[in-house]
Design an enzyme around this catalytic site. Structure first.
Site, PDB file in Angstrom:
ATOM      1  CE  LYS A  49      -3.875  -2.403   2.118  1.00  0.00           C
ATOM      2  NZ  LYS A  49      -4.630  -2.803   3.309  1.00  0.00           N
ATOM      3  CD  GLN A  93      -3.752  -4.572   6.343  1.00  0.00           C
ATOM      4  OE1 GLN A  93      -3.791  -3.519   5.730  1.00  0.00           O
ATOM      5  NE2 GLN A  93      -4.187  -5.704   5.842  1.00  0.00           N
ATOM      6  CG  ASP A 116      -9.967  -0.173   4.798  1.00  0.00           C
ATOM      7  OD1 ASP A 116      -9.636  -0.605   3.681  1.00  0.00           O
ATOM      8  OD2 ASP A 116      -9.228  -0.220   5.795  1.00  0.00           O
TER       9      ASP A 116
END
Ligand code: GUN
Length: 282
Positions: A49, A93, A116
């Protein structure tokens, strides 16, 4: 024989588009990434990422925290990032260590920085069909549909899997696009009866070899989201028995090289979208 969907190529195009759009912004977008613990897969995802951000001209600020970090400490970092005007998106994460309350941490993220699309407020908007960002994997699949001229409109769409990250939002996305959506899960009495109905079959069960050739209708679009790692070879395979299904389907995603690269690219797109909204440019 099915057309092999080339997620790698489509993803590279999207990263290029994001990079060009970022150049036109008054400031660089910023992403805050929190990683707790040392799970090798999560470390790799986070590294990738950061690499994508660099390619796209997005600033990424990474917080690598030891596995015994307290929940309060993580919440403190999120609060700081929420107030930081240079940060447009916050990514924690997953999975988090078992000691942490995942929902509490996700809910601490400001909804306008929820890159997200995991926050309940964003989920509510997705149900309504008007969220500015969607979780990266479903959005990546939707982008593949657009690129290859596939539309859920008027189609039977079967979603195998019901995770919050992939299955549930993917079903909602196909519903938004006027698909007739059937959700399946491990309690579905006869999975093959359902999958054989599918004009579009999306599989995210994490169960290698689950979808065999006899479970797929002639001409179906087959999207394999899974990344099952063979512990012996280290190679990744999907849930679909590719060699059996490829001759039957009209379109199919390979693993790797299908959905995976799109997930990464859509994170870049989501950061750009949130940054533009915060800059009043959308
Ligand atoms: N873990 C696996 N997939 C994801 C994702 O899309 N976002 C985050 N934050 N964690 C993940």
């Amino acid at each position: 024989m099915a057309v092999r969907i080339d997620g790698k190529a489509v993803a590279a195009g999207i990263r290029g588009e994001v990079r060009e759009e970022v150049k036109k912004l008054p400031r660089q977008p910023g992403l805050g990434v929190i990683l707790v613990g040392e799970d090798p897969a999560s470390q790799l995802y986070v590294r990738n990422k950061a690499k994508d951000c660099e390619e796209c001209g997005i600033i990424s600020r990474r917080y690598d925290l030891p596995v015994d970090t307290s929940e309060e400490e993580v919440l403190g970092i999120i609060r700081k990032l929420n107030e930081d005007a240079t940060i447009d998106g916050i990514l924690v994460q997953l999975p988090l260590p078992d000691t942490m309350n995942e929902q509490r941490i996700i809910e601490a993220i400001a909804p306008d920085k929820d890159v997200d699309a995991f926050h309940p407020e964003t989920v509510g908007r997705m149900v309504r069909g008007d969220s500015p960002v969607w979780p990266c994997t479903p959005q990546g699949i939707n982008e593949l549909f657009r690129t290859y001229g596939i539309s859920p409109d008027g189609k039977i769409c079967v979603m195998v899997g019901r995770s919050n990250i992939v299955g549930k939002p993917m079903g909602l996305l196909m519903l938004r696009e006027h698909g007739t959506v059937i959700y399946c899960n491990r309690h579905t009495p006869d999975l093959a009866v359902m999958t054989r109905q599918a004009d579009i079959l999306v599989v995210a069960a994490g169960h290698k070899g689950l979808i065999t050739g006899d479970m797929v209708k002639e001409g179906a679009v087959v999207i394999d989201v899974a990344m099952n790692r063979d512990p012996e070879t280290g190679k990744f395979t999907g849930d679909v028995v590719f060699d059996e299904v490829e001759p039957i389907a009209s379109y199919i995603t390979p693993v790797p090289g299908g959905v995976g690269p799109m997930t990464r690219a859509m994170l870049m797109r989501n950061i750009l979208t949130l940054a533009k909204l915060r800059m009043g440019l959308n």
